[in-house]
Design a protein around this motif. Structure first.
Motif, PDB file in Angstrom:
ATOM      1  N   ALA A  28       0.826  -0.914  -0.049  1.00  0.00           N
ATOM      2  CA  ALA A  28       0.095   0.143   0.202  1.00  0.00           C
ATOM      3  C   ALA A  28       1.089   1.213   0.637  1.00  0.00           C
ATOM      4  CB  ALA A  28      -0.974   0.273   1.197  1.00  0.00           C
ATOM      5  N   GLU A  29       0.411   2.819  -0.610  1.00  0.00           N
ATOM      6  CA  GLU A  29       0.869   4.064  -0.574  1.00  0.00           C
ATOM      7  C   GLU A  29       1.419   4.038   0.557  1.00  0.00           C
ATOM      8  OE1 GLU A  29       0.695   8.105  -2.621  1.00  0.00           O
ATOM      9  OE2 GLU A  29      -1.253   6.461  -3.010  1.00  0.00           O
ATOM     10  N   GLY A  30       2.806   4.268   1.327  1.00  0.00           N
ATOM     11  CA  GLY A  30       2.910   4.529   2.211  1.00  0.00           C
ATOM     12  C   GLY A  30       3.253   3.802   3.490  1.00  0.00           C
ATOM     13  N   GLU A  31       2.950   2.060   2.712  1.00  0.00           N
ATOM     14  CA  GLU A  31       3.264   0.860   3.537  1.00  0.00           C
ATOM     15  C   GLU A  31       4.755   0.477   4.106  1.00  0.00           C
ATOM     16  OE1 GLU A  31       1.086  -3.224   4.523  1.00  0.00           O
ATOM     17  OE2 GLU A  31       1.939  -2.595   2.161  1.00  0.00           O
ATOM     18  N   SER A  32       5.536  -0.164   4.539  1.00  0.00           N
ATOM     19  CA  SER A  32       6.644  -0.533   5.077  1.00  0.00           C
ATOM     20  C   SER A  32       6.601  -1.856   5.286  1.00  0.00           C
ATOM     21  CB  SER A  32       7.907  -0.103   5.580  1.00  0.00           C
ATOM     22  OG  SER A  32       8.721  -1.132   5.768  1.00  0.00           O
ATOM     23  N   LEU A  33       6.666  -2.933   3.728  1.00  0.00           N
ATOM     24  CA  LEU A  33       6.989  -4.636   3.906  1.00  0.00           C
ATOM     25  C   LEU A  33       7.792  -5.117   3.918  1.00  0.00           C
ATOM     26  CD1 LEU A  33       4.713  -6.268   3.451  1.00  0.00           C
ATOM     27  CD2 LEU A  33       5.063  -6.809   0.827  1.00  0.00           C
ATOM     28  N   GLY A  34       8.082  -6.192   4.928  1.00  0.00           N
ATOM     29  CA  GLY A  34       9.181  -6.234   4.676  1.00  0.00           C
ATOM     30  C   GLY A  34       8.938  -8.008   4.070  1.00  0.00           C
ATOM     31  N   LEU A  35      10.046  -8.962   3.551  1.00  0.00           N
ATOM     32  CA  LEU A  35       9.994  -9.660   2.331  1.00  0.00           C
ATOM     33  C   LEU A  35      10.940 -10.606   3.070  1.00  0.00           C
ATOM     34  CD1 LEU A  35       9.472 -11.447   0.547  1.00  0.00           C
ATOM     35  CD2 LEU A  35      11.246 -10.221  -1.685  1.00  0.00           C
ATOM     36  N   ILE A  36      10.562 -11.601   3.383  1.00  0.00           N
ATOM     37  CA  ILE A  36      11.920 -12.390   3.792  1.00  0.00           C
ATOM     38  C   ILE A  36      11.431 -14.026   3.241  1.00  0.00           C
ATOM     39  CG2 ILE A  36      11.753 -10.989   6.059  1.00  0.00           C
ATOM     40  CD1 ILE A  36       9.854 -13.778   7.726  1.00  0.00           C
ATOM     41  N   THR A 159      16.151   9.264  -7.099  1.00  0.00           N
ATOM     42  CA  THR A 159      16.133   9.428  -8.406  1.00  0.00           C
ATOM     43  C   THR A 159      14.484  10.321  -8.165  1.00  0.00           C
ATOM     44  OG1 THR A 159      15.408   7.539  -7.885  1.00  0.00           O
ATOM     45  CG2 THR A 159      17.296   7.229  -9.227  1.00  0.00           C
ATOM     46  N   ALA A 160      14.067  11.125  -7.227  1.00  0.00           N
ATOM     47  CA  ALA A 160      12.569  10.835  -6.704  1.00  0.00           C
ATOM     48  C   ALA A 160      12.070  10.069  -6.847  1.00  0.00           C
ATOM     49  CB  ALA A 160      12.307  11.846  -7.328  1.00  0.00           C
ATOM     50  N   PRO A 161      11.803   8.649  -6.072  1.00  0.00           N
ATOM     51  CA  PRO A 161      11.289   7.396  -5.506  1.00  0.00           C
ATOM     52  C   PRO A 161      10.136   7.570  -4.999  1.00  0.00           C
ATOM     53  CG  PRO A 161      13.021   6.972  -4.117  1.00  0.00           C
ATOM     54  CD  PRO A 161      13.618   8.544  -5.379  1.00  0.00           C
ATOM     55  N   ARG A 162       8.840   7.189  -5.362  1.00  0.00           N
ATOM     56  CA  ARG A 162       7.842   6.810  -4.899  1.00  0.00           C
ATOM     57  C   ARG A 162       7.999   6.130  -3.959  1.00  0.00           C
ATOM     58  NH1 ARG A 162       2.923   7.998  -8.678  1.00  0.00           N
ATOM     59  NH2 ARG A 162       2.019   8.523  -6.796  1.00  0.00           N
ATOM     60  N   VAL A 163       8.468   4.985  -4.673  1.00  0.00           N
ATOM     61  CA  VAL A 163       8.695   3.220  -3.987  1.00  0.00           C
ATOM     62  C   VAL A 163       9.950   3.419  -3.867  1.00  0.00           C
ATOM     63  CG1 VAL A 163       7.957   0.956  -4.053  1.00  0.00           C
ATOM     64  CG2 VAL A 163       6.667   2.804  -4.343  1.00  0.00           C
ATOM     65  N   MET A 164      10.659   2.442  -2.376  1.00  0.00           N
ATOM     66  CA  MET A 164      12.200   2.008  -2.579  1.00  0.00           C
ATOM     67  C   MET A 164      12.002   1.026  -2.251  1.00  0.00           C
ATOM     68  SD  MET A 164      14.087   5.529  -0.753  1.00  0.00           S
ATOM     69  CE  MET A 164      15.339   4.650  -1.229  1.00  0.00           C
ATOM     70  N   LEU A 165      12.923   0.137  -2.764  1.00  0.00           N
ATOM     71  CA  LEU A 165      12.976  -1.435  -2.616  1.00  0.00           C
ATOM     72  C   LEU A 165      14.963  -1.670  -2.152  1.00  0.00           C
ATOM     73  CD1 LEU A 165      12.287  -2.724  -5.984  1.00  0.00           C
ATOM     74  CD2 LEU A 165      10.020  -2.269  -4.254  1.00  0.00           C
ATOM     75  N   LEU A 166      14.613  -1.972  -1.032  1.00  0.00           N
ATOM     76  CA  LEU A 166      15.726  -2.196   0.289  1.00  0.00           C
ATOM     77  C   LEU A 166      16.327  -3.092  -0.015  1.00  0.00           C
ATOM     78  CD1 LEU A 166      15.617   0.738   3.327  1.00  0.00           C
ATOM     79  CD2 LEU A 166      16.019   1.303   0.565  1.00  0.00           C
ATOM     80  N   ARG A 187      12.915   8.295   9.392  1.00  0.00           N
ATOM     81  CA  ARG A 187      12.694   9.615   8.580  1.00  0.00           C
ATOM     82  C   ARG A 187      11.799   9.348   7.411  1.00  0.00           C
ATOM     83  NH1 ARG A 187      17.489  11.451   8.892  1.00  0.00           N
ATOM     84  NH2 ARG A 187      17.821  11.789   6.412  1.00  0.00           N
ATOM     85  N   MET A 188      12.578   8.865   6.641  1.00  0.00           N
ATOM     86  CA  MET A 188      12.022   8.860   5.365  1.00  0.00           C
ATOM     87  C   MET A 188      10.472   7.951   5.389  1.00  0.00           C
ATOM     88  SD  MET A 188      14.755   8.071   2.166  1.00  0.00           S
ATOM     89  CE  MET A 188      15.753   6.018   3.404  1.00  0.00           C
ATOM     90  N   ARG A 189       9.909   7.012   6.378  1.00  0.00           N
ATOM     91  CA  ARG A 189       8.821   6.010   6.276  1.00  0.00           C
ATOM     92  C   ARG A 189       7.550   7.604   6.813  1.00  0.00           C
ATOM     93  NH1 ARG A 189       7.846   1.702  10.265  1.00  0.00           N
ATOM     94  NH2 ARG A 189       5.546   1.593   9.016  1.00  0.00           N
ATOM     95  N   ARG A 190       8.064   7.739   7.805  1.00  0.00           N
ATOM     96  CA  ARG A 190       7.569   9.658   8.426  1.00  0.00           C
ATOM     97  C   ARG A 190       7.082  10.608   6.860  1.00  0.00           C
ATOM     98  NH1 ARG A 190      10.923   8.322  12.612  1.00  0.00           N
ATOM     99  NH2 ARG A 190      12.381  10.233  12.076  1.00  0.00           N
ATOM    100  N   ASP A 191       7.845  10.528   5.911  1.00  0.00           N
ATOM    101  CA  ASP A 191       7.762  11.267   5.459  1.00  0.00           C
ATOM    102  C   ASP A 191       7.492  11.049   3.713  1.00  0.00           C
ATOM    103  OD1 ASP A 191       9.097  12.943   6.430  1.00  0.00           O
ATOM    104  OD2 ASP A 191      10.912  12.814   4.792  1.00  0.00           O
ATOM    105  N   THR A 194       7.088   4.559   0.493  1.00  0.00           N
ATOM    106  CA  THR A 194       6.576   3.610   0.420  1.00  0.00           C
ATOM    107  C   THR A 194       8.148   2.147   0.549  1.00  0.00           C
ATOM    108  OG1 THR A 194       4.388   3.683  -0.688  1.00  0.00           O
ATOM    109  CG2 THR A 194       5.514   1.790  -0.562  1.00  0.00           C
ATOM    110  N   PHE A 195       8.784   1.168   1.426  1.00  0.00           N
ATOM    111  CA  PHE A 195       9.374  -0.162   1.138  1.00  0.00           C
ATOM    112  C   PHE A 195       8.901  -0.434   0.901  1.00  0.00           C
ATOM    113  CE2 PHE A 195      11.032   4.343   3.438  1.00  0.00           C
ATOM    114  CZ  PHE A 195      11.903   3.699   2.747  1.00  0.00           C
ATOM    115  N   LEU A 196       9.789  -1.935   0.661  1.00  0.00           N
ATOM    116  CA  LEU A 196       9.781  -2.767   0.251  1.00  0.00           C
ATOM    117  C   LEU A 196      11.468  -3.526   0.441  1.00  0.00           C
ATOM    118  CD1 LEU A 196       8.594  -5.658  -0.549  1.00  0.00           C
ATOM    119  CD2 LEU A 196       9.120  -6.033  -2.574  1.00  0.00           C
ATOM    120  N   VAL A 197      11.296  -4.306   1.990  1.00  0.00           N
ATOM    121  CA  VAL A 197      12.677  -4.986   2.438  1.00  0.00           C
ATOM    122  C   VAL A 197      12.630  -5.482   2.444  1.00  0.00           C
ATOM    123  CG1 VAL A 197      14.051  -3.723   4.524  1.00  0.00           C
ATOM    124  CG2 VAL A 197      12.128  -2.357   3.919  1.00  0.00           C
TER     125      VAL A 197
END
Length: 243
Positions: A28-36, A159-166, A187-191, A194-197
């Motif tokens: 979801a937009e603004g979500e941080s999802l872990g991938l293990i 690159t001004a991403p809206r979604v970051m893959l870490l 900090r970026m989450r608070r801003d 969106t993350f997939l980590v």
């Protein structure tokens, strides 16, 4: 909530091997999802397909509702998705500031070999991830692994991403460096990023994610809260050695 990233029935085959096997999930937009998942589960292959570095065999990849599955990597970056790499990939013959500049340039062969510099923006990005003024004039070979991870993040942010893959952003770091990178991600989450980590460092990952999914051999095996996924019997058997 608006879906930032939708992966539907993703399949990637290498000969007879399915590296991703009918994989579906949504961020979801603004979500941080872990991938293990265990080594060889297909996590980095998922990232490579999202970025277009590998073309999926079948399935769809949507970014904010738009199908990006046929786009080249630069076009996907322009649409707002970017990634870091498990092994940092700086340009060794450039300074740190020049490495950040690469991310700031639109493609077209990076504006004919990296275009006009924007020293203030390069500095702003470097300092925002915790690099020092002196670091910006250094080469990547002079940086610690923690600072190389910061450089990866700065180049991705450029690159001004809206979604970051870490991808394994904590690998090889000291406890102090992990804390610094984790605070930057928070900090970026608070801003609103969106993350997939992807991370094998579960204690560091837990406070950074809203939900978690686990895959094994390219197949989704669990989805839910971090605690639910880590406690899932199939995840414990495949990823945690059955403990």
């Amino acid at each position: 909530m608006t879906a930032a990233l939708e992966i539907s029935h993703l399949v990637k085959t290498f000969g007879g091997l399915k590296a991703t096997n009918d994989l579906s999930f949504t961020v979801a937009e603004g979500e941080s999802l872990g991938l293990i998942g265990p080594n060889g589960a297909g996590k980095t292959t998922v990232f490579s397909q999202i970025m277009g570095e590998l073309r999926q065999t079948s399935g769809t990849i949507r970014l904010f509702g738009e199908d990006i599955g046929a786009l080249a990597t630069p076009a996907r970056i322009r649409h707002g998705v970017s990634r870091t790499y498990q092994v940092p990939r700086p340009f060794s013959g450039m300074t740190v500031a020049e490495n950040i500049r690469v991310g700031l340039m639109p493609n077209s062969v990076r504006r004919m070999v990296f275009g006009a510099p924007d020293p203030e923006r390069e500095r702003e990005l470097g300092l925002s991830v915790g690099l020092s003024e002196a670091d910006l004039d250094r080469t990547p070979a002079e940086l610690s692994m923690g600072d190389l991870r910061k450089l990866e993040l700065a180049r991705t942010m450029a690159t001004a991403p809206r979604v970051m893959l870490l991808d394994e952003v904590f690998a090889g770091l000291t406890v102090g460096e992990i804390a610094q990178i984790a605070e930057l991600i928070q900090r970026m989450r608070r801003d609103g990023m969106t993350f997939l980590v992807v991370s094998h460092d579960l204690p560091a990952l837990e406070p950074l994610v809203d939900r978690c999914i686990a895959i094994d051999r390219g197949t989704l095996i669990a989805e839910g809260s971090f605690a639910e996924v880590v406690d899932d019997p199939e995840v414990r058997a495949s990823y945690l050695g059955g403990v």
